[in-house]
Motif scaffolding. Structure first.
Motif, PDB file in Angstrom:
ATOM      1  N   ARG A 147       0.844  -1.189   0.000  1.00 44.31           N
ATOM      2  CA  ARG A 147       0.000   0.000   0.000  1.00 44.31           C
ATOM      3  C   ARG A 147       0.880   1.240   0.000  1.00 44.31           C
ATOM      4  O   ARG A 147       1.858   1.330   0.727  1.00 44.31           O
ATOM      5  N   THR A 148       0.497   2.202  -0.804  1.00 49.90           N
ATOM      6  CA  THR A 148       1.245   3.445  -0.824  1.00 49.90           C
ATOM      7  C   THR A 148       0.763   4.338   0.306  1.00 49.90           C
ATOM      8  O   THR A 148      -0.403   4.306   0.681  1.00 49.90           O
ATOM      9  N   LYS A 149       1.670   5.141   0.840  1.00 47.62           N
ATOM     10  CA  LYS A 149       1.321   6.052   1.919  1.00 47.62           C
ATOM     11  C   LYS A 149       0.909   7.387   1.313  1.00 47.62           C
ATOM     12  O   LYS A 149       1.614   7.946   0.483  1.00 47.62           O
ATOM     13  N   TYR A 150      -0.229   7.869   1.745  1.00 43.42           N
ATOM     14  CA  TYR A 150      -0.719   9.154   1.282  1.00 43.42           C
ATOM     15  C   TYR A 150      -0.662  10.150   2.424  1.00 43.42           C
ATOM     16  O   TYR A 150      -0.961   9.822   3.557  1.00 43.42           O
ATOM     17  N   GLN A 151      -0.302  11.367   2.085  1.00 45.26           N
ATOM     18  CA  GLN A 151      -0.329  12.433   3.069  1.00 45.26           C
ATOM     19  C   GLN A 151      -1.314  13.473   2.571  1.00 45.26           C
ATOM     20  O   GLN A 151      -1.135  14.064   1.506  1.00 45.26           O
TER      21      GLN A 151
END
Length: 177
Positions: A150-154
């Motif tokens: 999973r990619t980390k989103y900010q």
């Protein structure tokens, strides 16, 4: 023995036992899973072939690309030339590395992977400390599993966009009045 009891014993064996490979066994890195409980693996010298997962691990233990395993050779195999006897996790790899039995072909990968993971943990810890404002955190989540798929989103809201939207609404109300 029930399925739950069997799973408990297999998981306990894999996580708690520290095993060193015998003369016939070898350490291999998993490259992929073509299916049917077969895995493509590579030795430290670069030789690639298929290995099978024994029945006791099926539906109890999962391995993914990049994991290391100890393999028993199968002499009569044409395509499948080995069977997984033990799955190695971080603690097992460090133990084998300290014992001096870790293959030289994988040593460069081990040290670079370890340094990358340490760098990631340091940056994550710094970000958490900055967010919480407390460097003495009571809860330590460093041992929790991190899903790397999973990619980390900010997410951040900029105040400029909301101010512009409010100004446009006010101008529209004034023109309409």
């Amino acid at each position: 023995m029930s399925q739950a009891t069997k799973r408990k014993h297999v998981v306990k064996e894999v996580l708690e036992d520290y095993v060193t490979p015998t003369e016939k066994q070898q350490i291999m890195k998993i490259l992929g899973c073509p299916g049917n409980n077969l895995h493509e693996a590579v030795t430290d010298s670069g030789e690639r072939f298929l290995i099978s997962m024994p029945t006791k691990f099926r539906k109890n233990i999962w391995i993914k690309r990049g994991d290391f395993v100890i393999v028993d050779p199968i002499e009569e195999g044409d395509k499948v030339k080995g069977e997984i006897s033990f799955i190695l996790y971080k603690d097992h790899i460090q133990y084998l590395y300290k014992q001096g039995v870790w293959p030289k072909g994988f040593q460069a990968n081990h040290t670079s992977d370890e340094s990358q993971e340490q760098e990631k943990e340091k940056t994550e810890n710094k970000e958490e400390e900055a967010e919480s404002g407390n460097s003495d955190s009571e809860e330590d989540d460093s041992d929790l599993f991190v899903n790397t798929n999973r990619t980390k989103y900010q997410y951040s809201e900029s105040e400029e966009e909301t101010d512009e939207d409010e100004n446009e609404e006010e101008e529209a109300e004034e023109e309409g009045a």
